[in-house]
Design a protein around this motif. Structure first.
Motif, mmCIF file in Angstrom:
data_model
loop_
_atom_site.group_PDB
_atom_site.id
_atom_site.type_symbol
_atom_site.label_atom_id
_atom_site.label_comp_id
_atom_site.label_asym_id
_atom_site.label_seq_id
_atom_site.Cartn_x
_atom_site.Cartn_y
_atom_site.Cartn_z
ATOM 1 N N ALA A 118 -35.723 -5.262 13.808
ATOM 2 C CA ALA A 118 -35.254 -6.616 14.114
ATOM 3 C C ALA A 118 -36.324 -7.664 13.856
ATOM 4 C CB ALA A 118 -34.787 -6.684 15.568
ATOM 5 N N VAL A 119 -37.609 -7.265 13.897
ATOM 6 C CA VAL A 119 -38.696 -8.221 13.656
ATOM 7 C C VAL A 119 -39.410 -7.972 12.337
ATOM 8 C CG1 VAL A 119 -39.067 -8.657 16.097
ATOM 9 C CG2 VAL A 119 -40.286 -6.784 15.004
ATOM 10 N N SER A 120 -39.229 -6.769 11.751
ATOM 11 C CA SER A 120 -39.959 -6.456 10.510
ATOM 12 C C SER A 120 -39.064 -6.413 9.280
ATOM 13 C CB SER A 120 -40.686 -5.113 10.653
ATOM 14 O OG SER A 120 -39.746 -4.044 10.775
ATOM 15 N N ASN A 121 -37.746 -6.184 9.471
ATOM 16 C CA ASN A 121 -36.789 -6.127 8.362
ATOM 17 C C ASN A 121 -37.231 -5.147 7.277
ATOM 18 O OD1 ASN A 121 -34.462 -6.704 6.933
ATOM 19 N ND2 ASN A 121 -35.329 -8.511 5.927
ATOM 20 N N HIS A 122 -37.418 -3.895 7.697
ATOM 21 C CA HIS A 122 -37.859 -2.845 6.778
ATOM 22 C C HIS A 122 -36.646 -2.050 6.312
ATOM 23 C CE1 HIS A 122 -40.076 0.553 5.126
ATOM 24 N NE2 HIS A 122 -41.188 -0.185 5.219
ATOM 25 N N TYR A 123 -36.458 -1.962 4.994
ATOM 26 C CA TYR A 123 -35.261 -1.337 4.412
ATOM 27 C C TYR A 123 -35.120 0.127 4.849
ATOM 28 C CZ TYR A 123 -31.829 -0.188 0.740
ATOM 29 O OH TYR A 123 -30.710 0.202 0.063
ATOM 30 N N ALA A 124 -36.190 0.908 4.663
ATOM 31 C CA ALA A 124 -36.131 2.336 4.984
ATOM 32 C C ALA A 124 -35.934 2.566 6.479
ATOM 33 C CB ALA A 124 -37.406 3.033 4.503
ATOM 34 N N LEU B 62 -28.105 3.450 -3.232
ATOM 35 C CA LEU B 62 -27.704 2.546 -4.315
ATOM 36 C C LEU B 62 -28.246 1.130 -4.135
ATOM 37 C CD1 LEU B 62 -23.975 3.682 -4.688
ATOM 38 C CD2 LEU B 62 -25.926 4.316 -6.142
ATOM 39 N N GLY B 63 -28.937 0.889 -3.006
ATOM 40 C CA GLY B 63 -29.518 -0.419 -2.784
ATOM 41 C C GLY B 63 -28.643 -1.380 -2.013
ATOM 42 N N PHE B 64 -27.522 -0.890 -1.468
ATOM 43 C CA PHE B 64 -26.591 -1.750 -0.734
ATOM 44 C C PHE B 64 -26.770 -1.524 0.766
ATOM 45 C CE2 PHE B 64 -23.926 -0.857 -4.693
ATOM 46 C CZ PHE B 64 -24.430 -1.977 -5.360
ATOM 47 N N ASP B 65 -27.789 -2.161 1.334
ATOM 48 C CA ASP B 65 -28.085 -1.918 2.743
ATOM 49 C C ASP B 65 -27.019 -2.496 3.666
ATOM 50 O OD1 ASP B 65 -28.754 -4.480 2.084
ATOM 51 O OD2 ASP B 65 -30.687 -4.505 3.134
ATOM 52 N N ALA B 66 -26.367 -3.592 3.274
ATOM 53 C CA ALA B 66 -25.285 -4.142 4.104
ATOM 54 C C ALA B 66 -24.121 -3.163 4.187
ATOM 55 C CB ALA B 66 -24.814 -5.483 3.534
ATOM 56 N N LEU B 67 -23.766 -2.601 3.034
ATOM 57 C CA LEU B 67 -22.685 -1.612 3.029
ATOM 58 C C LEU B 67 -23.066 -0.386 3.847
ATOM 59 C CD1 LEU B 67 -19.905 -0.762 2.005
ATOM 60 C CD2 LEU B 67 -21.016 0.129 -0.069
ATOM 61 N N ILE C 100 -20.763 -8.204 9.396
ATOM 62 C CA ILE C 100 -21.627 -7.944 8.236
ATOM 63 C C ILE C 100 -20.813 -8.070 6.955
ATOM 64 C CG2 ILE C 100 -23.030 -6.209 7.054
ATOM 65 C CD1 ILE C 100 -23.744 -5.071 9.819
ATOM 66 N N PHE C 101 -19.608 -7.541 6.967
ATOM 67 C CA PHE C 101 -18.745 -7.603 5.781
ATOM 68 C C PHE C 101 -18.419 -9.045 5.405
ATOM 69 C CE2 PHE C 101 -14.535 -7.800 3.832
ATOM 70 C CZ PHE C 101 -14.687 -6.922 2.765
ATOM 71 N N LEU C 102 -18.123 -9.856 6.409
ATOM 72 C CA LEU C 102 -17.764 -11.249 6.143
ATOM 73 C C LEU C 102 -18.945 -12.047 5.589
ATOM 74 C CD1 LEU C 102 -15.531 -12.055 9.248
ATOM 75 C CD2 LEU C 102 -14.791 -11.616 6.891
ATOM 76 N N LYS C 103 -20.151 -11.673 5.990
ATOM 77 C CA LYS C 103 -21.331 -12.403 5.516
ATOM 78 C C LYS C 103 -21.708 -11.975 4.106
ATOM 79 C CE LYS C 103 -25.960 -13.829 6.892
ATOM 80 N NZ LYS C 103 -27.025 -13.708 7.912
ATOM 81 N N ASP C 104 -21.834 -10.682 3.881
ATOM 82 C CA ASP C 104 -22.119 -10.125 2.553
ATOM 83 C C ASP C 104 -21.921 -8.622 2.655
ATOM 84 O OD1 ASP C 104 -23.107 -9.105 0.168
ATOM 85 O OD2 ASP C 104 -24.683 -10.622 0.018
ATOM 86 N N PRO C 105 -20.899 -8.085 1.987
ATOM 87 C CA PRO C 105 -20.588 -6.661 2.146
ATOM 88 C C PRO C 105 -21.561 -5.714 1.456
ATOM 89 C CG PRO C 105 -19.140 -7.646 0.524
ATOM 90 C CD PRO C 105 -19.946 -8.766 1.108
ATOM 91 N N LEU C 106 -22.537 -6.254 0.710
ATOM 92 C CA LEU C 106 -23.423 -5.370 -0.058
ATOM 93 C C LEU C 106 -24.898 -5.482 0.328
ATOM 94 C CD1 LEU C 106 -21.891 -5.733 -3.640
ATOM 95 C CD2 LEU C 106 -21.460 -3.934 -1.949
ATOM 96 N N ILE C 107 -25.425 -6.684 0.395
ATOM 97 C CA ILE C 107 -26.862 -6.863 0.577
ATOM 98 C C ILE C 107 -27.132 -7.683 1.829
ATOM 99 C CG2 ILE C 107 -29.014 -7.688 -0.466
ATOM 100 C CD1 ILE C 107 -27.713 -5.512 -2.096
ATOM 101 N N LEU C 108 -28.085 -7.210 2.645
ATOM 102 C CA LEU C 108 -28.521 -7.955 3.827
ATOM 103 C C LEU C 108 -29.694 -8.844 3.452
ATOM 104 C CD1 LEU C 108 -28.523 -5.148 6.558
ATOM 105 C CD2 LEU C 108 -26.967 -7.097 6.465
ATOM 106 N N ASP C 109 -29.668 -10.101 3.897
ATOM 107 C CA ASP C 109 -30.816 -10.975 3.690
ATOM 108 C C ASP C 109 -31.701 -11.039 4.931
ATOM 109 O OD1 ASP C 109 -29.232 -12.392 5.403
ATOM 110 O OD2 ASP C 109 -28.900 -14.104 4.078
#
Length: 385
Positions: A57-63, A113-118, A170-179
């Protein structure tokens, strides 16, 4: 946000860790209920997942987001396993393994595949399904304690539902990528529901387990460990102060030449005789009757809603069935027999002790008349035919 997401996640992690430690200590004290150990492991994994989410929540680390989602779903799979054990079901190991693999694949594929939102969306939906399945497992097993177990099922259901708005937002904001890490009213609601559900489920489950332990101790104190029938204390507690009317009968059984069986075929064979006779009694006694082993080779059956003639028929059925049983001992197969004394109550002033004393007199008569027979204080004797 109306509350701090990081603080909520830390609170969830601490609560899960505290419950895990409590469960582990509880299990170590007795080591009897396997579901407690499984639940402790699940709660520990849950605490680890919440720790990962709070850091993310404070570092936004993908892995870290990926791993935390996997840990969260994995903990719910473990909690589902604990629910199966808690409700007395056999643990479906193959099904658990398949569910675990499917959950990991469904969550991991979008991240690969790189889609962290999905991936986060799929994680929320998977968690809702897993918690819903756990709720259904408890709901099906609510017969033991409908209020408590039903309450656990409701809490699991509400927690499961709280994951759905997270997926939707999450889907409504962007179903594929989290910013940015998922954060908003849906996540806050999910965290609050999780905190309430976690503490409520923990409290109810531990209370129910303590009630189980108390009930088991009561049953053990009132059950003969060899035969599974009531013991002398239990049947005397049930009927000792009762008045025995004309519709209640006491059938007193004594295995014939039991000491000789022990001497000739061994004590293991003697134990088998006792167990087999208890099975015959259980299979032939009317519904609502109470059977107990009250001494070494003495058994008592109390039958209600009967009369002298019917009670003697029941005694004769048990005697004749047992006489046909082939038992195994150190010297090979053998048969054993039993003598029975039957007495019914004589009115509202008749006591259990008086009826039992008359049944003992009838049993003495059956023994003196050659054994392997049923005798009644009212109707004489029945014997082998």
């Amino acid at each position: 946000m109306f509350v701090d997401q990081t603080s909520l996640l830390l609170a969830l992690g601490l609560a899960a860790f505290a419950i895990s430690a409590t469960l582990l200590i509880t299990w170590l004290a007795a080591r009897t209920e396997k579901f407690i150990l499984v639940w402790a492991v699940g709660s520990c994994v849950l605490a680890t997942a919440f720790a990962g989410f709070s850091i993310n929540a404070v570092s936004n680390h993908y892995a870290l987001l990926w791993i935390s989602n996997l840990l969260l779903s994995g903990s719910f799979v473990i909690l589902f396993s604990a629910a199966c054990l808690f409700t007395g079901q056999d643990l479906p190991r193959t099904r658990i393994a398949v569910i675990s693999a499917l959950c990991a694949a469904v969550i991991s594929m979008p991240f690969v595949l790189g889609f962290d939102a999905l991936g986060a969306i799929m994680g929320n939906l998977v968690n809702a399904l897993l918690l819903g399945g756990t709720a259904w497992t408890f709901w099906r097993g609510r017969a033991e304690a409908p209020l408590w177990v039903g309450g656990i099922a409701v809490l699991y259901s509400l927690t499961a539902i709280s994951f759905i708005p997270c997926a939707i937002m999450i889907f409504l904001k962007d179903p594929l990528i989290l910013d940015a890490p998922p954060s908003g009213w849906a996540e806050d609601l999910n965290s609050i529901a999780g905190l309430v559900g976690l503490t409520g489920i923990g409290a109810l489950s531990l209370a129910l387990n303590q009630a189980r332990i108390a009930r088991r101790h009561h049953e053990e104190a009132n059950t003969d460990p060899l035969t599974g029938l009531m013991n002398r204390r239990a049947i005397f507690d049930r009927f000792g102060a009762s008045q025995m009317d004309e519709n209640t009968a006491a059938l007193l059984f004594d295995l014939d030449h039991f000491k000789s069986i022990n001497d000739r075929y061994g004590h293991a064979a003697g134990d088998e005789v006792l167990r087999r006779f208890a099975q015959v009694v259980s299979q032939n006694m009317p519904l609502g009757s109470s059977a107990a082993r009250i001494g070494g080779e003495e058994f008592l059956l109390v039958v209600t809603d009967t009369d002298d003639a019917e009670a003697l028929l029941i005694a004769e059925a048990i005697r004749s069935t047992f006489a046909c049983e082939i038992l195994q001992g150190a010297g090979g197969g053998f048969r054993a027999t039993v003598s029975v004394g039957v007495s019914t109550g004589m009115g509202s002033q008749d006591t259990f002790d008086h009826v039992l004393r008359r049944a003992d007199d009838a049993l003495y008569g059956a023994k003196n008349s050659g054994r392997n027979r049923a005798a009644s204080t009212a109707q004489g004797e029945g014997g082998p035919r």
